[in-house]
Design an enzyme around this catalytic site. Structure first.
Site, PDB file in Angstrom:
ATOM      1  N   GLU A 179      27.827 -29.001  37.010  1.00 29.05           N
ATOM      2  CA  GLU A 179      28.423 -29.216  35.696  1.00 29.05           C
ATOM      3  C   GLU A 179      29.934 -28.993  35.677  1.00 29.05           C
ATOM      4  O   GLU A 179      30.421 -28.072  34.989  1.00 29.05           O
ATOM      5  CB  GLU A 179      27.741 -28.314  34.647  1.00 29.05           C
ATOM      6  CG  GLU A 179      26.238 -28.525  34.539  1.00 29.05           C
ATOM      7  CD  GLU A 179      25.613 -27.830  33.337  1.00 29.05           C
ATOM      8  OE1 GLU A 179      26.312 -27.099  32.623  1.00 29.05           O
ATOM      9  OE2 GLU A 179      24.407 -28.051  33.102  1.00 29.05           O
ATOM     10  N   GLU A 387      18.329 -29.219  36.392  1.00 24.33           N
ATOM     11  CA  GLU A 387      18.110 -28.141  35.419  1.00 24.33           C
ATOM     12  C   GLU A 387      17.460 -28.704  34.172  1.00 24.33           C
ATOM     13  O   GLU A 387      17.879 -29.746  33.662  1.00 24.33           O
ATOM     14  CB  GLU A 387      19.425 -27.472  34.975  1.00 24.33           C
ATOM     15  CG  GLU A 387      19.967 -26.479  35.938  1.00 24.33           C
ATOM     16  CD  GLU A 387      21.271 -25.846  35.446  1.00 24.33           C
ATOM     17  OE1 GLU A 387      21.449 -25.681  34.217  1.00 24.33           O
ATOM     18  OE2 GLU A 387      22.108 -25.519  36.299  1.00 24.33           O
TER      19      GLU A 387
END
Ligand code: FCB
Length: 486
Positions: A179, A387
């Site tokens: 991210e 995730e």
């Protein structure tokens, strides 16, 4: 909008598995969130050590000093993963543990920890998936300017080479960044994450240097690692939706998609920054100077897999002058926006949807459309859900159990979305539940529990929640159980 392929979506009974053979079932953690041992064996502070020690930055003044003590308990944790039947474990490497201060030679004791962890996993038949960077820049590199400085990408390339040399013979899947949007825009834009700077132009510069560091690291990994090893990056691609059908809301969605998603997928997967992103932000940075000759070729080195993280969709509008909440964007309240050039966009919570303890609305269709959108925009790109999961207010019952039916329902819904996307043509190779166990949830400290395994922080006792047993069953049957919660 979505290319649904009924020709390859066989009609099956709901209980029949639709997950491909070889689909990887895993769980994920990140170094600063679980390891603890913050000052052991030569580790030096990262930006998260500094940030969490700064009053007012992390709820309750929590730090990752001890966290889930995974550094000492990793053997037990691997044994637990094995009991649950996990096929893969996604973890991240703490840069300041293996290369204190972010430059110079590696510290053997730091490397040893990851080598022992990986060996333990391999012995247990669990595939290690290593992420080089999950937000924890060595503090000294931040002191030298951090990600807004180009030199940080040089440092990262050296670090990637160290890790490829140390673990390249035993880790089959590598992820450069987790991210990078959060590192750039929460770290340097809204400041709700380390290092807590609130400088829109720096956030954009950071994004470019994270991209550059990614591409260069891919080159290093490809050069050093056997051909069979897979390289990847993990993005939190915002599933952006306009609040209404108005042109103004469509523009809000376009803007957030540009500075939230395409700022990474553009250079990484197409070798260019989107024109509209450049137009939206040219008052903040001079892109023609920031992006140097050769950068885009470096950034667009092909990856073998794209990791996607998904929790909740992003609902946006362009509010009328003076109305709308531009701060409540789901990433933590701040007086500063993490959306440079699009600070006026307002964020909303969908009506009528259940929410998690993060106040994120639960919407499995967002995961389905995310996987289908990426498949449509980048055909043939293998994907991995790196995730997905939810925080709820879990507690241990007097009988010593943790019942978390909401989490089971969340996981069931999202895994069903994955199998629908697979049936409709998305090449999804695996799914990693966030998280293996409760841990340090960044600015929320230990107040939010995302684990399938409960951690009693006082004793460091692990208690698999009902969802962990449910997930173990999913893994065993390689598919969803016939009667799951709706
Ligand atoms: C993601 C992070 C992960 C965790 C989850 C809840 O953005 O990558 O570390 O905090 O959110």
């Amino acid at each position: 909008m979505t290319a649904v392929r009924p020709d390859i979506a066989p009609k099956q009974a709901p209980e029949a598995t639709k997950f491909p053979t070889g689909f990887v079932w895993g769980a994920a953690t990140a170094a600063y969130q679980v390891e603890g041992a913050a000052a052991e064996d030569g580790r030096t502070p990262s930006i998260w050590d500094t940030f969490s020690r700064t009053p007012g930055k992390v709820r309750n003044g929590d730090t990752g000093d001890i966290a889930a003590d995974h550094y000492h308990l990793y053997r037990d944790d691997v044994a637990l993963m094995k009991r649950l039947g996990l096929k893969a474990y996604r973890f991240s490497i703490s840069w300041s543990r293996v290369q204190p201060t972010g430059r110079g030679p590696a510290v053997q004791r730091g490397l040893d920890f990851y080598r022992k962890l990986v060996d333990e996993l391999l012995e247990a038949g669990i595939t290690p998936v290593a992420t080089l960077y999950h937000w924890d820049l060595p503090q000294e590199l931040e002191d030298a300017g951090g990600w807004p400085q180009r030199v940080t990408a040089d440092r990262f390339t050296d670090y990637a080479a160290i890790m490829a040399g140390a673990l390249g013979d035993r880790v089959g899947t590598w992820t450069t960044f987790n991210e990078p949007w959060c590192s750039a825009f929460l770290g340097y834009g809204s400041g709700v994450h380390a290092p807590g700077r609130t400088e829109p132009a720096s956030a954009l510069r950071a994004a470019h240097h994270l991209n550059l560091a990614h591409g260069r690291a891919i080159e290093v990994l490809r050069g050093q690692l056997p051909a069979a090893v897979q390289t990847s990056v993990t993005l939190n691609l915002h599933q952006v939706r306009p609040l209404t059908a108005s042109a103004a809301d469509a523009d809000a969605a376009r803007r957030i998609d540009a500075v939230g998603n395409r700022i990474f997928t553009g250079p990484m997967l197409r070798g260019e920054y989107p024109e509209d992103l450049i137009a939206d932000t040219r008052h903040l940075v001079d892109w023609s100077r920031l992006v140097q000759d050769g950068d885009l070729a470096a950034i667009s080195r092909p990856v073998d897999l794209l990791g996607v993280n998904y929790y909740t969709p992003t609902l946006v509008s362009t509010p009328a002058e003076g109305s709308g909440d531009t701060r409540n964007d789901g990433h933590g309240a701040s007086d500063y926006s993490p959306w440079p050039g699009s600070e006026h966009v307002a964020f909303h919570l969908a009506e009528g949807k259940e929410r998690t303890a993060m106040n994120w609305s639960i919407d499995p269709n967002g995961l389905y459309s995310l996987l289908m959108d990426v498949t449509r925009d980048h055909p043939g790109l293998p994907l991995m859900v790196t995730e997905n999961g939810a925080a709820f207010d879990d507690y241990v019952s007097p009988e010593g159990r943790v019942e978390d039916p909401e989490r089971i329902a969340y996981l069931h819904g999202h895994l069903d979305a994955v199998q629908r996307a697979v049936a409709d043509g998305a090449d999804v190779r695996g799914y990693f539940l966030w998280s293996l166990m409760d841990n340090f949830e960044w600015a929320y400290g230990y107040s939010k529990r995302f684990g399938a395994v409960y951690v009693d922080y006082a004793s460091q006792r692990r208690i698999p929640k009902a969802s962990a047993h449910w997930y173990a069953d999913v893994i065993r049957r390689h598919g969803l159980p016939p009667t799951g919660p709706a």
